[in-house]
Motif scaffolding. Structure first.
Motif, PDB file in Angstrom:
ATOM      1  N   HIS A 148       9.716   7.323 -12.562  1.00  0.00           N
ATOM      2  CA  HIS A 148       8.695   6.014 -11.471  1.00  0.00           C
ATOM      3  C   HIS A 148       9.573   5.300 -11.657  1.00  0.00           C
ATOM      4  O   HIS A 148      10.016   4.685 -10.094  1.00  0.00           O
ATOM      5  CB  HIS A 148       7.650   6.020 -12.142  1.00  0.00           C
ATOM      6  N   LEU A 181       2.230   2.239  -3.444  1.00  0.00           N
ATOM      7  CA  LEU A 181       1.093   2.369  -4.227  1.00  0.00           C
ATOM      8  C   LEU A 181       0.902   3.947  -4.011  1.00  0.00           C
ATOM      9  O   LEU A 181       0.256   4.307  -5.117  1.00  0.00           O
ATOM     10  CB  LEU A 181      -0.075   1.940  -4.087  1.00  0.00           C
ATOM     11  N   THR A 182       1.035   3.890  -2.655  1.00  0.00           N
ATOM     12  CA  THR A 182       0.795   5.609  -2.261  1.00  0.00           C
ATOM     13  C   THR A 182       1.554   6.516  -3.246  1.00  0.00           C
ATOM     14  O   THR A 182       1.554   7.320  -3.735  1.00  0.00           O
ATOM     15  CB  THR A 182       0.279   5.985  -1.174  1.00  0.00           C
ATOM     16  N   GLY A 241       3.105   5.972  -5.122  1.00  0.00           N
ATOM     17  CA  GLY A 241       3.132   5.593  -6.691  1.00  0.00           C
ATOM     18  C   GLY A 241       2.306   7.092  -7.394  1.00  0.00           C
ATOM     19  O   GLY A 241       2.685   7.616  -8.493  1.00  0.00           O
ATOM     20  N   THR A 242       1.586   6.750  -6.544  1.00  0.00           N
ATOM     21  CA  THR A 242       0.424   7.166  -7.480  1.00  0.00           C
ATOM     22  C   THR A 242       0.138   9.208  -7.088  1.00  0.00           C
ATOM     23  O   THR A 242       0.038   9.768  -8.181  1.00  0.00           O
ATOM     24  CB  THR A 242      -0.751   7.605  -6.240  1.00  0.00           C
ATOM     25  N   TRP A 243       1.383   9.556  -6.195  1.00  0.00           N
ATOM     26  CA  TRP A 243       1.408  10.823  -6.213  1.00  0.00           C
ATOM     27  C   TRP A 243       2.938  10.868  -6.932  1.00  0.00           C
ATOM     28  O   TRP A 243       2.766  12.634  -7.632  1.00  0.00           O
ATOM     29  CB  TRP A 243       2.354  11.936  -4.869  1.00  0.00           C
ATOM     30  N   SER A 247      -2.871   9.626 -18.958  1.00  0.00           N
ATOM     31  CA  SER A 247      -2.926   9.495 -17.490  1.00  0.00           C
ATOM     32  C   SER A 247      -3.556   7.684 -17.868  1.00  0.00           C
ATOM     33  O   SER A 247      -3.784   7.273 -18.556  1.00  0.00           O
ATOM     34  CB  SER A 247      -4.605  10.362 -16.495  1.00  0.00           C
ATOM     35  N   THR A 248      -4.178   7.582 -16.796  1.00  0.00           N
ATOM     36  CA  THR A 248      -4.061   5.790 -16.114  1.00  0.00           C
ATOM     37  C   THR A 248      -5.726   6.128 -16.855  1.00  0.00           C
ATOM     38  O   THR A 248      -5.968   4.533 -17.279  1.00  0.00           O
ATOM     39  CB  THR A 248      -4.155   5.619 -14.649  1.00  0.00           C
ATOM     40  N   SER A 249      -6.374   6.102 -16.267  1.00  0.00           N
ATOM     41  CA  SER A 249      -8.534   6.829 -16.989  1.00  0.00           C
ATOM     42  C   SER A 249      -8.121   6.650 -18.711  1.00  0.00           C
ATOM     43  O   SER A 249      -8.849   5.280 -19.240  1.00  0.00           O
ATOM     44  CB  SER A 249      -9.190   7.332 -16.793  1.00  0.00           C
ATOM     45  N   GLU A 282       2.739   9.766  -9.464  1.00  0.00           N
ATOM     46  CA  GLU A 282       1.850   9.808 -11.817  1.00  0.00           C
ATOM     47  C   GLU A 282       1.683  10.710 -11.012  1.00  0.00           C
ATOM     48  O   GLU A 282       0.970  11.657 -12.233  1.00  0.00           O
ATOM     49  CB  GLU A 282       0.548   8.737 -10.900  1.00  0.00           C
ATOM     50  N   ARG A 283       0.524  11.523 -10.121  1.00  0.00           N
ATOM     51  CA  ARG A 283       0.218  13.066 -10.458  1.00  0.00           C
ATOM     52  C   ARG A 283       0.868  14.130 -10.343  1.00  0.00           C
ATOM     53  O   ARG A 283       0.389  15.590 -10.999  1.00  0.00           O
ATOM     54  CB  ARG A 283      -0.297  12.969  -9.231  1.00  0.00           C
ATOM     55  N   ASP A 336       0.735  -1.265   0.510  1.00  0.00           N
ATOM     56  CA  ASP A 336       0.136   0.476  -0.026  1.00  0.00           C
ATOM     57  C   ASP A 336       0.842   1.517   0.029  1.00  0.00           C
ATOM     58  O   ASP A 336       0.454   2.095  -0.995  1.00  0.00           O
ATOM     59  CB  ASP A 336      -1.212  -0.080   1.197  1.00  0.00           C
TER      60      ASP A 336
END
Length: 368
Positions: free
Chosen positions: A310, A229-230, A232-234, A247-249, A236-237, A226
């Motif tokens: 990343h 991943l957290t 990694g999320t930042w 973007s991922t979406s 990415e942002r 976790d």
């Protein structure tokens, strides 16, 4: 009044029914039969010698999903080693990099525990780097045997570069060229750099939520997946995963827009990604390819996004400088972060078609 009320009620019921039918239709479309379209000529006839097949094959005792696509079986075989671990990118390569199928026999392999190769009964103890390399050897031999190839091109993306580099150094007699995209090198150092990037950006942007979460986690080594991943999320942002407007979406929608993927794949992607990350975390967190794997007997390409934080590209560049190989080349993608195949697909495809492919026929060179 009653009349109007009934009419309104009927209209409402009609709209509700229409909504339900629409929703059901969308559901059926998104979970319908996946397939892969054949290669056809201008007259609509299937091109002789082409292949377009989606198959399930037993590899290392686990049923795994493989697709074969190419306008000619005689073209050099290119095996895609996706990232993650557990992050199947087959549909993304189909969407963004289908041009490769005109010049290569492309093998889309979903690794054990990823995508349609994820099964709840996969033994967790089988999720080791060594087992993945053994699985890859079975895939390589399957392709060589079935299509009469002496050697294959290996294209690794992110986590896939671990398998590609290890395999190319262990089985050079079966590899024509090794291509590492977003090449991994030294995970402990990579995580320190990624964390520092995210924290620095959070401070610059005065992002209180990011600062709070990152400071609570603290620098690596991390306590859990976790935490990985957290961070990694930042990353990415803050632009360390995608440099442009990708973007991922957007990648999810691109994948779902292909014939080969639907909502089932989205669910399996999530399941497989989490399972794979958890099972492989101990090995990945300590991985350092740049320490032991510097000598290759095959041509080596590194394709790196200039803004990749990343899997920091600076570490891949440092690793590249230490590599000995019959020929080697580093190609920078100046408008990409972690995903050059999807951020700059035309430039990416061109490198594979114009520079990598000729090396498989002995007509090319690694020279800039």
């Amino acid at each position: 009044m009653t009349h109007h009320h009934e009419s309104g009620h009927r209209n409402f019921a009609g709209v509700t029914l229409l909504c339900r039918v629409t929703a059901l239709t969308l559901l059926l479309l998104s979970t319908g039969c996946i397939h892969t379209v054949p290669f056809k000529d201008a007259a609509g006839r299937v091109i002789p010698g082409s292949i377009a097949a989606m198959e399930t094959v037993s590899i290392g005792g686990v049923e795994q999903s493989i697709w074969f696509r190419g306008v000619s079986r005689h073209n050099p075989a290119l095996i895609l080693l996706h990232g993650g671990p557990g992050a199947s990118e087959s549909a993304l390569f189909r969407h963004y990099n289908a041009d490769l199928e005109q010049h290569f026999l492309v093998v889309y392999w979903e690794q054990r525990g990823a995508g349609r190769s994820y099964h709840a009964d996969i033994p967790p103890e089988s999720m080791t780097i060594d087992q993945f390399v053994q699985d890859l050897d079975e895939v390589v031999d399957l392709v060589r045997r079935r299509f009469g190839k002496d050697k294959v091109v290996l294209l690794g993306q992110s986590w896939g570069t671990v398998l590609g580099a290890l395999y190319a150094s262990r089985y050079p007699e079966k590899v024509a060229v090794y291509v590492g995209v977003a090449q991994m090198a030294d995970t402990p150092q990579a995580r320190r750099l990624s964390y520092a990037f995210a924290l620095s950006e959070a401070q610059k942007r005065k992002n209180a939520k990011a600062l709070s979460e990152l400071q609570e986690i603290g620098p690596p080594p991390y306590a859990s997946v976790d935490d990985v991943l957290t961070v990694g999320t930042w990353v990415e942002r803050f632009g360390g995963m995608f440099h442009g407007n990708l973007s991922t979406s957007k990648l999810i929608w691109a994948a779902l827009g292909t014939d080969e993927a639907n909502l089932v794949d989205l669910v399996k992607f999530g399941q497989g990604n989490r399972f794979s990350l958890e099972q492989l975390e101990d090995e990945i967190s300590q991985l350092n390819l740049s320490k032991r794997h510097r000598s290759f007997e095959v041509p080596v390409f590194f394709l790196l996004g200039r803004y990749d934080r990343h899997v920091p590209a600076v570490l891949a560049e440092r690793y590249f400088k230490t590599i000995r190989a019959p020929c080697k080349r580093l190609v920078w993608f100046e408008h990409s972060a972690h995903n050059p195949p999807f951020e700059e697909p035309e430039a990416f495809n061109r490198v594979l078609i114009e520079t990598v492919r000729p090396l498989t026929t002995g007509t090319g060179t690694c020279a800039e």
